[in-house]
Design an enzyme around this catalytic site. Structure first.
Site, short mmCIF file in Angstrom:
data_model
loop_
_atom_site.label_atom_id
_atom_site.label_comp_id
_atom_site.label_asym_id
_atom_site.label_seq_id
_atom_site.Cartn_x
_atom_site.Cartn_y
_atom_site.Cartn_z
N GLU A 166 0.81 -1.24 0.00
CA GLU A 166 0.00 0.00 0.00
C GLU A 166 0.83 1.28 0.00
O GLU A 166 0.35 2.36 0.30
CB GLU A 166 -0.98 0.00 1.20
N TYR A 168 3.44 1.95 2.01
CA TYR A 168 4.02 2.29 3.31
C TYR A 168 5.53 2.00 3.32
O TYR A 168 6.08 1.52 2.33
CB TYR A 168 3.30 1.52 4.43
N ARG A 216 2.42 -8.78 4.30
CA ARG A 216 1.55 -8.21 3.26
C ARG A 216 2.43 -7.66 2.15
O ARG A 216 3.18 -6.70 2.35
CB ARG A 216 0.69 -7.10 3.88
N HIS A 254 -1.64 3.90 -1.72
CA HIS A 254 -2.65 4.92 -1.40
C HIS A 254 -2.61 6.09 -2.37
O HIS A 254 -3.60 6.74 -2.59
CB HIS A 254 -2.47 5.43 0.04
N GLN A 341 -18.37 5.12 3.16
CA GLN A 341 -18.90 6.32 3.79
C GLN A 341 -18.72 6.41 5.30
O GLN A 341 -18.46 7.48 5.83
CB GLN A 341 -20.38 6.49 3.44
FE1 SF4 Z 1 -17.58 0.67 4.92
FE2 SF4 Z 1 -19.90 -0.32 5.75
FE3 SF4 Z 1 -19.78 1.00 3.44
FE4 SF4 Z 1 -18.69 -1.43 3.72
S1 SF4 Z 1 -20.86 -0.91 3.82
S2 SF4 Z 1 -17.73 0.32 2.77
S3 SF4 Z 1 -17.92 -1.33 5.80
S4 SF4 Z 1 -19.40 1.84 5.47
#
Ligand code: SF4
Ligand code: NAP
Length: 671
Positions: A166, A168, A216, A254, A341
């Site tokens: 990613e 890092y 990873r 990222h 979100q």
């Molecule tokens: Fe994140 Fe929940 Fe949306 Fe999945 S459903 S991307 S865990 S907020």
């Protein structure tokens, strides 16, 4: 026999056995730094262990100050820190699970002035320029990784995951892009990978043999001057020799400008990358990215692309994902829709993560849903996300719930969202709530526009209005012209649009509508996604970056808004850039600082930058926000019945499914 024989098969690591092939991928939740964070982490991970996750990996914990994500970011470099974590490992072990701590050194991604790196090249996504580590500092950092692993062992962890992807620190050493050194730690492939391999060796030496080390490995960098597949395979072999037990797949840095986990990425879109490494090592390989159902996971494993599957967000959405798969009840899984979100967007805003479809995630100690001691008769009006979550939680608690919906289907505004290309995961949320409401005996009445009188006469103890919103039609002269339609007409009712379209309003829906209008109609599948974003599936050079295919319909779209700020500034932190890039690629014109003068059959007359201009359009789509719909409220309240407002009916300005589901669940938990 189970429907998921590969997914649910145990995995023998020699000194220990994982109960199945699921790995809960590392995800920063913000609990690490929150008040009562360790108690909350214990509840969060404990529930996932109870839900039968094969191996949990924590969010990234830094081995030293420089490696912290931000100021005050979590770190494990003392006995005292190790003691704090004991409550977490105990909760997981008490529930029959296994847990590794991820050691994450952010390198040049550190969001603070102590950032370090192999070079002093600033990351394009960071303000802070890193200090170039000296030879002695490199050695000290390796020692810090080893000490950190030993503290993790003392804290009761079953192992560690060494974060090497990613973009890092470890990845920064490996890639030419970020490593301009000419000493033992830069230049040739051997030198660039030395830091990664010495780190694994040092950790193994410190923790002994009976301790899991997951490494990873960045298998697809997706950045200029990233690695190629030959280097990835060479490194994987060395990683095995250095002492790792499992290799996990990292996809995309990222700073990469290609979406790798968002909703528009098809499910299981990257298991082919891990498959390229299969056969080159004898330790298990774990694949990842956009695996969100047991079917997708089973297919990947059955095909032999990998030995394990990593899912991070799906375990936020449903801690009992594996248990439900084991019980043969996959339809009861609350599916992660990859919206970001409430998880990643929260983290980037400095808020504790949760989940849009499951507000209990990371709030297990506070949002408690328990059987009611006083059964009530409850009416919920509106079957959008707010109404469905209220009805389901209230019924789960034992209340007698009736849900009224004027349309012929569940979902409310989600029925609009799911029509947008790349957003059909919203179907899953409607499916989940539909299944659970049935299971919890909600009396669902579709095609029923309930009246205030029926609600008053119905003998309900509580009425919840989740009646949503009405699209706003701004008072622009000519708004009633026949070429004008609302986004609901366009997307839900499929009213046809012409070839020259003006979009008024550029919030989330204005963007969605513009994506919808300019979609060239390609199938939403892996092959098309890989071409659209120019991913070179041979990974022959440049971290797999290839050439993007041209994507445009034969429709011209102009987006407009009155405010002067940048287009897309209100979109999600981690997904907004994808929508913006898509529309730029599709050559959608965007005009801000607009005053709307009038609309007629030829288009929209506007004033922008002091000049009057006509935007030619045979279709004008209005995406100018919404007003709340709560026409039943006054009459019901006047009759003395208790009314609650949820979702858009409560606050149209911030209409969104995250707030609606959270509000509905919390209300129902309190009734
Ligand atoms: Fe994140 Fe929940 Fe949306 Fe999945 S459903 S991307 S865990 S907020
Ligand atoms: P919104 O984000 O509030 O945007 C409304 C747009 O309408 C703004 O661009 C505003 O721009 C314009 N507008 C408002 N009043 C107007 C008026 N009287 N005349 C002309 N233009 C007017 O609302 P939305 O786009 O309807 O989205 C609703 C919610 O859905 C959002 O809050 C979001 O949470 C969610 N959503 C998000 C996404 C996503 O993030 N991808 C996608 C879909 C929906 P000006 O004031 O500058 O003109």
């Amino acid at each position: 026999m189970s429907n998921y024989p590969h997914l649910l098969a145990p995995l023998d690591l020699g000194f220990t056995t994982l109960k199945n092939r699921t790995l809960m991928g590392s995800m920063h939740t913000g609990l690490e730094e929150a008040p009562n964070g360790y108690e909350r982490m214990a509840a969060f991970y404990g529930e996932r262990a109870k839900g039968q996750v094969g191996l949990i990996v924590t969010g990234g914990i830094a081995p030293n100050e420089a490696g912290r994500v931000g100021k005050g970011g979590s770190m494990m470099n003392s006995k005292e820190e190790a003691n704090h974590h004991k409550i977490v490992t105990k909760a997981v072990h008490d529930n029959g699970g296994k847990i590794c701590m991820q050691i994450l050194h952010t390198g040049r991604y550190a969001y603070h002035d102590k950032a370090v790196g192999p070079s002093n090249l600033r990351a394009p996504i960071n303000l802070y320029k890193p200090h170039k580590l000296t030879h002695d500092e490199v050695l000290q950092t390796i020692q810090d990784f080893a000490d950190c692993a030993a503290y993790a062992q003392e804290a009761g962890y079953d192992g560690v995951e060494i974060m090497g992807s990613e973009g890092y620190l470890i990845n920064q050493f490996i890639a030419k892009r970020t490593n301009d050194r000419d000493d033992d730690w830069g230049g040739s492939f051997e030198n660039r990978t030395r830091f990664a391999l010495e780190t694994i060796r040092a950790v193994r030496k410190k923790v002994g043999t009976n301790f899991i080390i997951v490494y990873r490995l960045s298998m697809l960098d997706l950045v200029e001057d990233g690695g190629n597949i030959d280097e990835v395979i060479r490194l994987a072999k060395e990683v095995e020799l250095a002492g790792a037990n499992i290799i996990n797949s990292g996809i995309g840095w990222h700073e990469a400008r290609i979406p790798t986990i968002a909703m528009m990425v098809p499910r299981g879109a990257f298991s082919w990358v891990t498959a390229k490494v299969k056969g080159s090592v004898s330790i298990p390989l774990c694949t990842s990215n956009r695996i969100n159902t047991p079917e997708v996971a089973e297919d990947i494993l059955a095909r032999g692309d990998a030995d394990m599957v990593s899912m991070a967000r799906p375990f936020l959405a449903d801690g009992f994902f594996v248990q439900k798969a084991m019980d043969g009840k996959p339809e009861e899984i609350n599916t992660c829709i990859a919206c970001n979100q409430a998880c990643l967007d929260h983290i980037f805003q400095g808020i504790t993560a949760s989940c849009l479809v499951n507000p209990r995630a990371c709030n297990e100690t506070e949002l408690i849903i328990e059987p009611t001691t006083k059964k009530k008769k409850i009416a919920v009006v509106g079957a959008g996300p707010g109404g469905m979550s209220t009805a389901n939680t209230a019924a789960e608690r034992g209340h007698d719930v009736t849900l009224f919906e004027s349309m012929d289907r569940l979902g409310g505004q989600l029925n609009i969202a799911k029509q947008i290309p790349g957003k059909d995961e919203f179907n899953e949320t409607i499916r989940y709530f539909g299944t659970m409401m049935k299971k919890n005996n909600v009396n669902i009445q579709l095609n029923k526009r309930v009246s205030a009188k029926e609600l008053i006469d119905g003998g309900y103890d509580e009425v919840v209005l989740a009646t949503g919103v009405i699209p706003r039609m701004p008072p622009i002269p000519g708004i009633e012209s026949s070429n004008v339609m609302s986004y609901v007409d366009l997307v839900l009712h499929k009213k046809p649009a012409g070839k020259q379209v003006a979009v008024i309003g550029a919030g989330g829906i204005g963007f969605d509508v513009s994506v919808y209008l300019t979609d060239a109609g390609h199938p939403f599948d892996k092959e098309h996604y890989l071409k659209e974003w120019g991913i070179d599936t041979s990974i022959s050079e440049n971290g797999g970056l290839g050439t993007k295919s041209e994507e445009k319909s034969d429709r011209n779209v102009t987006m407009m808004k009155r405010s002067k700020d940048k287009f897309g500034s209100n979109l999600g932190k981690t997904t907004g850039w994808i929508h913006k890039t898509t529309l730029i690629d599709r050559k959608v014109e965007q005009i801000s600082g607009v005053t709307y003068k009038s609309i007629d059959a030829e288009g929209v007359t506007i004033e922008a930058k002091g000049k009057e201009r006509k935007i030619l359009a045979d279709t004008v789509v209005i995406c100018a926000g919404q007003d709340p719909c709560r026409e039943l409220q006054a009459e019901i309240e006047a009759a003395g019945v208790k009314v609650h407002l949820v979702g858009g009916a409560d606050l149209a300005a911030e209409l969104d499914a995250k707030r609606a589901i959270d509000q509905g669940t919390r209300l129902a938990a309190s009734l």
